[in-house]
Design a protein around this motif. Structure first.
Motif, PDB file in Angstrom:
ATOM      1  N   VAL A  33       0.783  -1.179   0.038  1.00  0.00           N
ATOM      2  CA  VAL A  33       0.029   0.112  -0.049  1.00  0.00           C
ATOM      3  C   VAL A  33       0.901   1.357  -0.047  1.00  0.00           C
ATOM      4  N   ASP A  34       0.582   2.148  -0.817  1.00  0.00           N
ATOM      5  CA  ASP A  34       1.538   3.306  -1.091  1.00  0.00           C
ATOM      6  C   ASP A  34       0.741   4.554  -0.705  1.00  0.00           C
ATOM      7  N   ASN A  35       1.101   5.169   0.433  1.00  0.00           N
ATOM      8  CA  ASN A  35       0.337   6.452   0.893  1.00  0.00           C
ATOM      9  C   ASN A  35       0.973   7.543   0.468  1.00  0.00           C
ATOM     10  N   HIS A  36       1.805   7.575  -0.538  1.00  0.00           N
ATOM     11  CA  HIS A  36       2.387   8.812  -1.104  1.00  0.00           C
ATOM     12  C   HIS A  36       3.282   9.464  -0.089  1.00  0.00           C
ATOM     13  N   THR A  37       3.640   8.715   0.904  1.00  0.00           N
ATOM     14  CA  THR A  37       4.711   9.284   1.898  1.00  0.00           C
ATOM     15  C   THR A  37       6.135   9.198   1.950  1.00  0.00           C
ATOM     16  N   GLU A  38       6.484   8.182   0.687  1.00  0.00           N
ATOM     17  CA  GLU A  38       7.902   8.099   0.398  1.00  0.00           C
ATOM     18  C   GLU A  38       8.022   8.413  -1.063  1.00  0.00           C
ATOM     19  N   PRO A  39       9.377   8.536  -1.426  1.00  0.00           N
ATOM     20  CA  PRO A  39       9.510   8.926  -2.888  1.00  0.00           C
ATOM     21  C   PRO A  39       9.595   7.720  -3.615  1.00  0.00           C
ATOM     22  N   ALA A  40       9.321   7.947  -5.012  1.00  0.00           N
ATOM     23  CA  ALA A  40       9.015   7.095  -5.936  1.00  0.00           C
ATOM     24  C   ALA A  40      10.391   5.822  -5.861  1.00  0.00           C
ATOM     25  N   ALA A  41      11.318   6.423  -5.739  1.00  0.00           N
ATOM     26  CA  ALA A  41      12.624   5.587  -5.805  1.00  0.00           C
ATOM     27  C   ALA A  41      12.540   4.519  -4.655  1.00  0.00           C
ATOM     28  N   THR A  42      12.140   4.998  -3.115  1.00  0.00           N
ATOM     29  CA  THR A  42      11.836   4.050  -2.185  1.00  0.00           C
ATOM     30  C   THR A  42      10.833   2.988  -2.564  1.00  0.00           C
ATOM     31  N   VAL A  43       9.701   3.151  -3.252  1.00  0.00           N
ATOM     32  CA  VAL A  43       8.858   2.356  -3.579  1.00  0.00           C
ATOM     33  C   VAL A  43       9.437   1.207  -4.677  1.00  0.00           C
ATOM     34  N   ALA A  44      10.277   1.843  -5.426  1.00  0.00           N
ATOM     35  CA  ALA A  44      10.753   0.940  -6.560  1.00  0.00           C
ATOM     36  C   ALA A  44      11.791   0.216  -5.854  1.00  0.00           C
ATOM     37  N   ALA A  45      12.606   0.759  -4.937  1.00  0.00           N
ATOM     38  CA  ALA A  45      13.486  -0.228  -4.109  1.00  0.00           C
ATOM     39  C   ALA A  45      12.777  -1.343  -3.340  1.00  0.00           C
ATOM     40  N   LYS A  46      11.559  -1.263  -3.071  1.00  0.00           N
ATOM     41  CA  LYS A  46      10.704  -2.614  -2.390  1.00  0.00           C
ATOM     42  C   LYS A  46      10.471  -3.527  -3.286  1.00  0.00           C
ATOM     43  N   ILE A  47      10.382  -3.442  -4.685  1.00  0.00           N
ATOM     44  CA  ILE A  47      10.058  -4.112  -5.702  1.00  0.00           C
ATOM     45  C   ILE A  47      11.317  -4.914  -5.961  1.00  0.00           C
ATOM     46  N   ASP A  48      12.649  -4.486  -5.870  1.00  0.00           N
ATOM     47  CA  ASP A  48      13.911  -5.026  -5.993  1.00  0.00           C
ATOM     48  C   ASP A  48      14.024  -5.810  -4.767  1.00  0.00           C
ATOM     49  N   ARG A  49      13.562  -5.544  -3.489  1.00  0.00           N
ATOM     50  CA  ARG A  49      13.564  -6.609  -2.298  1.00  0.00           C
ATOM     51  C   ARG A  49      12.671  -7.632  -2.339  1.00  0.00           C
ATOM     52  N   TYR A  50      11.647  -7.412  -2.914  1.00  0.00           N
ATOM     53  CA  TYR A  50      10.663  -8.591  -3.346  1.00  0.00           C
ATOM     54  C   TYR A  50      11.323  -9.655  -4.332  1.00  0.00           C
ATOM     55  N   ARG A  51      12.122  -9.203  -5.245  1.00  0.00           N
ATOM     56  CA  ARG A  51      12.917 -10.131  -6.169  1.00  0.00           C
ATOM     57  C   ARG A  51      13.871 -10.806  -5.609  1.00  0.00           C
ATOM     58  N   ARG A  52      14.819 -10.092  -4.670  1.00  0.00           N
ATOM     59  CA  ARG A  52      15.757 -10.536  -3.784  1.00  0.00           C
ATOM     60  C   ARG A  52      15.062 -11.760  -3.095  1.00  0.00           C
ATOM     61  N   PHE A  53      13.930 -11.365  -2.492  1.00  0.00           N
ATOM     62  CA  PHE A  53      13.329 -12.211  -1.300  1.00  0.00           C
ATOM     63  C   PHE A  53      12.927 -13.646  -2.157  1.00  0.00           C
ATOM     64  N   PHE A  54      12.145 -13.385  -3.363  1.00  0.00           N
ATOM     65  CA  PHE A  54      11.958 -14.507  -4.313  1.00  0.00           C
ATOM     66  C   PHE A  54      13.011 -15.587  -4.741  1.00  0.00           C
ATOM     67  N   GLN A  55      14.234 -14.917  -4.864  1.00  0.00           N
ATOM     68  CA  GLN A  55      15.581 -15.480  -5.352  1.00  0.00           C
ATOM     69  C   GLN A  55      16.178 -16.208  -4.203  1.00  0.00           C
ATOM     70  N   ARG A  56      15.856 -16.185  -2.906  1.00  0.00           N
ATOM     71  CA  ARG A  56      16.555 -16.860  -1.797  1.00  0.00           C
ATOM     72  C   ARG A  56      16.101 -18.387  -1.723  1.00  0.00           C
ATOM     73  N   LYS A  57      17.025 -19.079  -1.664  1.00  0.00           N
ATOM     74  CA  LYS A  57      16.922 -20.561  -1.769  1.00  0.00           C
ATOM     75  C   LYS A  57      17.057 -21.339  -0.449  1.00  0.00           C
ATOM     76  N   VAL A  58      16.245 -22.507  -0.254  1.00  0.00           N
ATOM     77  CA  VAL A  58      16.600 -23.177   0.788  1.00  0.00           C
ATOM     78  C   VAL A  58      16.669 -24.689   0.472  1.00  0.00           C
ATOM     79  N   LYS A  59      17.222 -25.648   1.116  1.00  0.00           N
ATOM     80  CA  LYS A  59      17.148 -27.030   0.854  1.00  0.00           C
ATOM     81  C   LYS A  59      15.660 -27.644   1.091  1.00  0.00           C
ATOM     82  N   ASP A  60      15.339 -28.357   0.161  1.00  0.00           N
ATOM     83  CA  ASP A  60      14.160 -29.408   0.474  1.00  0.00           C
ATOM     84  C   ASP A  60      14.465 -30.700   1.072  1.00  0.00           C
TER      85      ASP A  60
END
Length: 279
Positions: A33-60
């Motif tokens: 949820v974006d309340n317009h309280t952060e710069p667009a660059a900060t919101v964009a950085a969150k998307i990169d954090r999601y990508r890095r989170f999805f890249q994280r691997k574990v052993k099955d």
């Protein structure tokens, strides 16, 4: 991206909401949820954090490396990582709102834009040089909307803007990847079929024209050879309908010339004899 789902480490990803609607083809949808309280660059950085989170691997349980998120949620089968929905809440007017969405999209392009593949770029035909597909593996599909749109039309209405597209779409359409390999190969097959159909049409047209030309032929009255009315010989002879073939016409002319020469010689001899007798 450290820690676990139950005990996330410092700086780990914390979504505003995680929704699941498998009956709608959405095994999981992360929401910011974006309340317009952060710069667009900060919101964009969150998307990169999601990508890095999805890249994280574990052993099955078999000791294989698997992506952590896939141990909790099912894969949608659309390609890429689970989708992220950005819900903008501040009422700043449609133009300013969309400009902010586009700014976030531009700053996070590397996270959501699929890699372009164009097999015919170097050797293909002109249309094939421009055509290809996008590979979405390793990308985060990002869709955006405004709270007012959700309230007015609901989550299944045409309220979602998929980063990289030009129109507002219903949820399922927005989440479905476009420019996929399947779409490319379908177009490629269609082009191949069109070329084959064109080739067959040209062959049929050539065959028909040949049959029409052959139908206009006639047998030479002298030798019986087929005479082509469209043929013009080296000496300019072109047969009239029902006339001789070029070979027989040359023979006729040669015989005619020989007879004329013989007659000429005969006439000369006769005149010489007449003069001799008169003396």
């Amino acid at each position: 991206m450290v820690g676990t789902f139950t005990a996330p480490g410092k700086g780990s990803l914390r979504a505003d909401a995680v929704l699941q609607a498998p009956e709608d083809g959405v095994p999981v949808l992360f929401v910011e949820v974006d309340n317009h309280t952060e710069p667009a660059a900060t919101v964009a950085a969150k998307i990169d954090r999601y990508r890095r989170f999805f890249q994280r691997k574990v052993k099955d349980h078999q000791g294989r490396d698997v992506e952590l998120w896939s141990t909790v949620w099912e894969d949608s089968g659309r390609g890429g990582y689970p989708p992220l929905a950005l819900v903008f809440t501040k009422d700043v007017g449609p133009e300013a709102r969309f400009n902010r969405m586009k700014k976030v999209a531009e700053l996070s392009r590397d996270c959501w834009r699929g890699r372009w593949h164009c097999p015919g770029a170097e050797f293909g035909l002109e249309e094939e040089k421009r055509d290809g597909w996008r590979e979405y593996e390793g990308t985060v599909p990002v869709i955006a909307t405004h709270l007012d749109q959700l309230r007015t039309k609901g989550p299944h209405g045409p309220v979602w803007w998929r980063f990289g597209r030009t129109t507002w779409q219903p949820l399922n359409d927005a989440l479905t990847n476009t420019d996929t390999p399947a779409e490319y190969f379908a177009r490629s097959d269609a082009r191949r079929a069109a070329r084959e159909a064109q080739y067959q049409r040209e062959r049929e047209e050539t065959r028909r024209e040949q049959e029409e030309r052959l139908a206009a032929h006639w047998p030479c009255p002298s030798c019986g050879r087929s005479v082509d009315p469209d043929h013009t010989d080296a000496d300019g002879y072109r047969p009239e309908p029902g006339g001789l073939c070029p070979l027989c016409e040359r023979t006729r002319r040669e015989l005619e010339a020989e007879r004329s020469a013989t007659q000429e010689r005969t006439g000369i001899v006769a005149r010489l004899r007449t003069r001799a007798a008169e003396r």
